[in-house]
Design a protein around this motif. Structure first.
Motif, PDB file in Angstrom:
ATOM      1  N   GLN A   1       0.827  -1.214   0.000  1.00 14.91           N
ATOM      2  CA  GLN A   1       0.000   0.000   0.000  1.00 14.91           C
ATOM      3  C   GLN A   1       0.859   1.261   0.000  1.00 14.91           C
ATOM      4  O   GLN A   1       0.539   2.242  -0.676  1.00 14.91           O
TER       5      GLN A   1
ATOM      6  N   ARG B   1       0.989   4.092  -2.915  1.00 11.44           N
ATOM      7  CA  ARG B   1       0.782   5.513  -2.629  1.00 11.44           C
ATOM      8  C   ARG B   1       1.908   6.358  -3.230  1.00 11.44           C
ATOM      9  O   ARG B   1       1.657   7.345  -3.930  1.00 11.44           O
TER      10      ARG B   1
ATOM     11  N   ASN C   1       1.417   8.836  -6.604  1.00  9.63           N
ATOM     12  CA  ASN C   1       1.680  10.273  -6.542  1.00  9.63           C
ATOM     13  C   ASN C   1       2.707  10.697  -7.584  1.00  9.63           C
ATOM     14  O   ASN C   1       2.522  11.697  -8.286  1.00  9.63           O
TER      15      ASN C   1
END
Length: 171
Positions: free
Chosen positions: A128, A132, A136
């Protein structure tokens, strides 16, 4: 006039987690302008199970995924790469592959979720976290005006993105 489609290769050592996530995420987030690929300098031969589970939970296609050598992308009939991103974690003293040729390159180092193998909860959290970070950076990358930036400016922007962190500022 149609927009160009850019080929993007994500490289790491084992091609079992980070680079695979990069491939899938750029395909998903790139709005059809980007075609993602992944490979490893020493492929593990399998995709890390928590990575597959995450991708499937998000409805992303996993059927074509496999751990493969970067040699496949050096073959004469291989697609030409416009961008190559290494995602090895230099802080963990991993040896990152170096891509020869003319694509624009950047190092987007991040921790390896495979290092958490054996502890399912930590492995899931690590996947996870990589998702992330990659999401981004990929969003920033895919929003760049690629057709209006010269090579040096683009290289500088990719270096800025590699240093991007969206962690909260210390209080």
């Amino acid at each position: 006039m149609t927009e160009p489609r850019y080929n993007v290769l994500f490289l790491c050592t084992g091609n079992s987690a980070r680079s695979v996530l990069g491939e899938c995420l750029v395909n998903h987030l790139g709005g059809g302008r980007f075609r993602g690929y992944s490979a490893g300098s020493h492929p593990s031969g399998r995709i890390f199970q928590p990575v597959l589970e995450f991708l499937e939970s998000q409805g992303l296609e996993t059927g074509q995924l496999r751990s493969k050598s970067w040699d496949e992308f050096a073959a004469p009939d291989a697609p030409l790469m416009d961008f190559v991103f290494t995602v090895c974690d230099s802080a963990a003293n991993e040896v990152c592959p170096v891509w020869p040729g003319q694509p624009i390159t950047a190092h987007w180092g991040m921790p390896d979720p495979v290092a958490m193998a054996g502890d399912e909860q930590r492995a899931v959290r690590a996947v996870q976290e990589v998702v992330r970070m990659l999401s981004n950076r990929i969003r920033l990358f895919t929003s760049l005006p690629l057709d209006s930036l010269d090579r040096m400016s683009l290289q500088a922007r990719l270096k800025e993105i590699s240093q991007y962190t969206d962690e909260p500022a210390p209080s």
